[in-house]
Each structure stands twice: as structure tokens, then as C-alpha cells.
Design a protein around this motif. Structure first.
Motif, mmCIF file in Angstrom:
data_model
loop_
_atom_site.group_PDB
_atom_site.id
_atom_site.type_symbol
_atom_site.label_atom_id
_atom_site.label_comp_id
_atom_site.label_asym_id
_atom_site.label_seq_id
_atom_site.Cartn_x
_atom_site.Cartn_y
_atom_site.Cartn_z
ATOM 1 N N ILE A 26 1.210 4.053 4.199
ATOM 2 C CA ILE A 26 1.449 2.960 5.147
ATOM 3 C C ILE A 26 1.569 1.633 4.406
ATOM 4 O O ILE A 26 2.412 0.793 4.732
ATOM 5 C CB ILE A 26 0.325 2.918 6.203
ATOM 6 C CG1 ILE A 26 0.441 4.127 7.128
ATOM 7 C CG2 ILE A 26 0.383 1.633 7.003
ATOM 8 C CD1 ILE A 26 -0.689 4.235 8.138
ATOM 9 N N PHE A 61 -3.760 -3.334 0.328
ATOM 10 C CA PHE A 61 -2.451 -3.946 0.569
ATOM 11 C C PHE A 61 -2.047 -4.866 -0.577
ATOM 12 O O PHE A 61 -0.867 -4.941 -0.950
ATOM 13 C CB PHE A 61 -2.484 -4.720 1.885
ATOM 14 C CG PHE A 61 -1.143 -5.231 2.311
ATOM 15 C CD1 PHE A 61 -0.166 -4.365 2.774
ATOM 16 C CD2 PHE A 61 -0.851 -6.585 2.246
ATOM 17 C CE1 PHE A 61 1.076 -4.828 3.162
ATOM 18 C CE2 PHE A 61 0.389 -7.057 2.632
ATOM 19 C CZ PHE A 61 1.357 -6.183 3.092
ATOM 20 N N ILE A 103 8.769 -5.387 4.599
ATOM 21 C CA ILE A 103 8.744 -6.833 4.345
ATOM 22 C C ILE A 103 9.938 -7.244 3.480
ATOM 23 O O ILE A 103 10.629 -8.238 3.763
ATOM 24 C CB ILE A 103 7.409 -7.236 3.679
ATOM 25 C CG1 ILE A 103 6.258 -7.108 4.672
ATOM 26 C CG2 ILE A 103 7.490 -8.661 3.144
ATOM 27 C CD1 ILE A 103 4.891 -7.353 4.068
ATOM 28 N N ILE A 133 4.867 -0.714 4.601
ATOM 29 C CA ILE A 133 4.839 -2.110 5.055
ATOM 30 C C ILE A 133 5.520 -3.024 4.044
ATOM 31 O O ILE A 133 6.291 -3.926 4.404
ATOM 32 C CB ILE A 133 3.386 -2.553 5.316
ATOM 33 C CG1 ILE A 133 2.807 -1.795 6.512
ATOM 34 C CG2 ILE A 133 3.314 -4.054 5.560
ATOM 35 C CD1 ILE A 133 1.332 -2.061 6.751
ATOM 36 N N TRP A 134 5.273 -2.784 2.748
ATOM 37 C CA TRP A 134 5.906 -3.630 1.735
ATOM 38 C C TRP A 134 7.413 -3.439 1.720
ATOM 39 O O TRP A 134 8.172 -4.401 1.572
ATOM 40 C CB TRP A 134 5.313 -3.328 0.360
ATOM 41 C CG TRP A 134 4.080 -4.109 0.064
ATOM 42 C CD1 TRP A 134 2.827 -3.636 -0.169
ATOM 43 C CD2 TRP A 134 3.972 -5.538 -0.021
ATOM 44 N NE1 TRP A 134 1.945 -4.657 -0.397
ATOM 45 C CE2 TRP A 134 2.621 -5.840 -0.322
ATOM 46 C CE3 TRP A 134 4.875 -6.582 0.121
ATOM 47 C CZ2 TRP A 134 2.174 -7.151 -0.465
ATOM 48 C CZ3 TRP A 134 4.430 -7.896 -0.020
ATOM 49 C CH2 TRP A 134 3.096 -8.163 -0.306
#
Length: 282
Positions: free
Chosen positions: A250, A58, A258, A254-255
């Protein structure tokens, strides 16, 4: 003859019981949505996804570099797009038919071709023009047209065509009397646009322009086809090496979520600021 008592003619409803509306359809819809979300969460939980890899990569250096490149490319492409959009909108609203024709041709060309096609054309410009410049002052196109510059030009110029229509819609929303009043007090056209028209048009321009800005964040992912190192390209490079395709996708998703989650309330604050004084603004 005395008038009849109006109250006596009304039915007695004191013995009725007030029953609130149950809204069974709403509760059913909520239950169905909860079941779907629970089923989706369970599918991801029991699926063959190594969540440890999601957490491990991540904040990987390559992902962080891709995040930085995504952010500056978004800002740069939108800055170029807004600049071109304002100029094109002013040209489109000009009484000069030549300027109108150029503006309409630009909008037609770049709205009529896919963004990915434009990116590929800019990236392969060296196949048409091996060198750029004049005479001795020329350089090889392959040295100039890097993936970053090709992505900036492709995304920014394409965005300018769409932004011009947004700006033009805002200018059209301003009452014609504002233009006439500015002309009556001796303002030039450009001064009237800067001091009177654009401030009023911003209330209409900001919502769709904010939406275009958020869309640009995701549109930068198309630059991965020309090897620009944004988030998706960084994720692809990693999963080409470790074969953890879903996990890295994924991470990229997610980034993106955000970034969009941060920009959305900022857009709402900006809309609220420019909507001050407008009737019905919330």
C-alpha cells in the motif's frame, strides 16, 4: 384570396407544463458507484491491515531511497528512449533503404520481446561477454553491468522502440507541403526537421509521449527483478523482514499514485502550450 394566418394553425401549448429530463439512469449509476466505493472502503477499514505500519514506513529511509531511484531512472530511461526514438524515426522516414531497414529491425526486435526479458538479458550479459573492451583496455562485465545500468539500458532501449513510432506519427501528421517548402528555400533535411517539422509535430507527439512518461514511472517496478532498489524493491525488502506485505505494498501504491497525480496536470499544461493556435484545442 387572403393567406391563412400561420399562427392560427399552430396548436396551443400554453397550458402544457415543462418537465425536465430526470436522467434516472445517471442517478442509478451514481448510486451504484457510491455503494461500490463505500463497500470497498469498508472492506479495507475492517480488513486485517495495520494502518499504523503504513504511516510508519511511508517515509522510511529505504522507501525514500527507492523513490529517488524511481524518479531518476524514469528520467534517464525516458531521455535515452526519446533520443533513440527521434533518431530511429528520422531513419525510418529517410529515403535510404539501409537506414530504413535498420530502424525497422530495431523496432521489431525491442517491441517484440518482453521488457522483463530484456532486463534479465542485460543483467546477465556477463554470461555471454565476461569482459568488455579491447585488449588491455577491458573490464569485467559484472563490474560494469550493475542493476542500475542494466535497468537503464533495458528500459531506455525498449522505450526507444515505442517512442520512435510516436515521433514518426507526429512527423507524418505534418503536411507534405512543409517538407517541399523547406527544400525549396534551400534548407537541409536536418535543418528542416529541427526548424519546421518537429515544432509542428509536437502537437501530435506530446499526448502519447506524456502517457509513455507516466507509464515509465510504473514500468521501473520491473527492475526489482534484477535487484534495482526502486520503490517496489524497497517495499519488498522491508516486508521480507517484518512480514507486513499488504501494508508495504500500500505504501508503494500510494507513492506511485502521488507521482502520477503530479505528472498528469504537468502533461496537460504541456499539451495546452503546444496546442496553441490549433483549431479546436482546449
Amino acid at each position: 384570396m387572403p393567406a391563412p394566418n400561420a399562427a392560427a394553425s399552430l396548436p396551443d401549448i400554453a397550458h402544457y407544463t415543462h418537465v425536465p429530463n430526470r436522467h434516472w439512469g445517471r442517478w442509478l449509476a451514481v448510486a451504484i458507484i457510491i455503494l461500490l466505493i463505500a463497500g470497498l472502503a469498508r472492506a479495507f477499514a475492517v480488513g486485517q491491515i495495520e494502518w499504523d505500519f503504513v504511516g510508519r514506513f511511508f517515509t522510511a529511509p529505504a522507501i525514500m531511497t527507492g523513490l529517488y531511484n524511481t524518479l531518476w531512472m524514469t528520467l534517464g530511461a525516458m531521455a535515452l528512449g526519446i533520443t533513440l526514438g527521434v533518431v530511429t524515426a528520422v531513419m525510418r522516414m529517410s529515403p535510404n533503404p539501409v537506414l530504413q531497414g535498420v530502424a525497422m529491425g530495431y523496432t521489431w526486435l525491442f517491441r517484440g520481446t518482453p521488457v522483463i526479458l530484456q532486463l534479465l538479458l542485460w543483467f546477465n550479459l556477463a554470461l555471454i561477454f565476461p569482459r568488455l573492451g579491447f585488449g588491455d583496455f577491458s573490464v569485467r562485465t559484472v563490474d560494469v553491468m550493475t542493476p542500475a545500468l542494466a535497468a537503464l539500458l533495458g528500459l531506455g532501449i525498449n522505450q526507444g522502440a515505442y517512442t520512435s513510432e510516436v515521433i514518426r506519427a507526429g512527423m507524418l501528421s505534418v503536411d507534405t507541403g512543409q517538407y517541399e517548402a523547406a527544400k525549396a528555400i534551400g534548407m537541409t533535411r536536418l535543418r528542416a526537421l529541427r526548424r519546421i517539422i518537429f515544432p509542428q509535430a509536437m502537437r501530435v507527439v506530446i499526448p502519447p509521449l506524456g502517457n509513455e512518461f507516466i507509464g515509465m514511472v510504473k514500468l521501473t517496478s520491473l527492475a526489482s527483478v534484477i535487484q534495482f532498489a526502486e520503490i517496489l524493491h524497497a517495499a519488498q525488502n522491508i516486508y521480507y523482514a517484518n512480514s507486513r506485505v499488504i501494508e508495504l505494498l500500500i505504501v508503494a501504491a500510494i507513492w506511485y499514485l502521488i507521482i502520477v497525480s503530479i505528472l498528469t496536470p504537468l502533461q496537460m499544461l504541456l499539451e495546452r502550450r503546444f496546442a496553441r493556435g490549433a483549431g479546436g484545442a482546449r
